[in-house]
Write an enzyme that holds these catalytic residues in place. Structure first.
Site, PDB file in Angstrom:
ATOM      1  N   GLY A   1       4.367 -47.054 -33.710  1.00 37.14           N
ATOM      2  CA  GLY A   1       4.164 -47.094 -32.251  1.00 37.14           C
ATOM      3  C   GLY A   1       5.367 -47.576 -31.135  1.00 37.14           C
ATOM      4  CB  CYS A   2       6.019 -49.855 -28.300  1.00 29.56           C
ATOM      5  SG  CYS A   2       7.419 -49.757 -26.989  1.00 29.56           S
ATOM      6  CG  PHE A   3       9.108 -44.475 -27.704  1.00 29.35           C
ATOM      7  CD1 PHE A   3       8.537 -45.519 -26.204  1.00 29.35           C
ATOM      8  CD2 PHE A   3       8.265 -43.250 -26.454  1.00 29.35           C
ATOM      9  CE1 PHE A   3       9.000 -45.047 -25.084  1.00 29.35           C
ATOM     10  CE2 PHE A   3       8.448 -42.804 -25.873  1.00 29.35           C
ATOM     11  CZ  PHE A   3       8.261 -43.944 -24.892  1.00 29.35           C
TER      12      PHE A   3
END
Length: 157
Positions: free
Chosen positions: A9-11
């Site tokens: 997902g969002c890093f």
């Protein structure tokens, strides 16, 4: 030192999660697993590059093992959500272990089975295993984002 690369997902959040563990000596966020060379965030967020937002972790295997890092990976996100983590939707947010060698691939395969059999998740694990390829470091403003900006929600931009 050794390296591990995960997409979950969002890093921003994934990087912050991994930084907490002893033996993790460095992290950087970037893009990997796609076809476009030197992609930008603006390109990756469209989902057109094939790249995943990913975190590259440098670690000391005498303190923390790849096996332990994979367990942390499964705790850091929902591995049953295909191409989505929370409000972030698209192939670039896929759950993926980018393995560097046969040992990491084997551990990844075994951990997917193990976590699938734990009975924790109501849906099957959709985490992919993919051979690590070129890791493109994300723009500087993405590095250590939570440290720089506080707890800002992913899915912005």
């Amino acid at each position: 030192m050794a390296t591990a690369i995960f997409g979950a997902g969002c890093f921003w959040g994934v990087e912050a999660f991994f930084e907490r563990f002893e033996g993790v000596t460095a992290t950087e966020v970037g893009y990997t697993g796609g076809t476009v060379q030197n992609p930008t965030y603006e390109q990756v967020k469209t989902g057109e590059t094939g790249h995943a937002e990913a975190v590259k972790i440098t670690y000391d295997p005498s303190i923390i093992t790849f096996n332990e890092l994979v367990n942390i990976f499964f705790e850091a996100h929902d591995p049953t959500s295909k191409d989505q983590q929370g409000a972030d939707i698209g192939h670039q947010y896929r759950s993926v272990i980018f393995y560097n060698d046969a040992s990491q691939k084997y551990i990844g395969e075994e951990k997917i089975k193990e976590w699938g059999q734990k009975g924790i998740f109501k849906r099957p694990i959709v985490t992919r295993l993919q051979q690590a390829d070129t890791f493109y470091r994300a723009e500087e403003y993405h590095q250590k984002y939570f440290q720089k900006n506080g707890s800002v929600a992913c899915g912005i931009g």
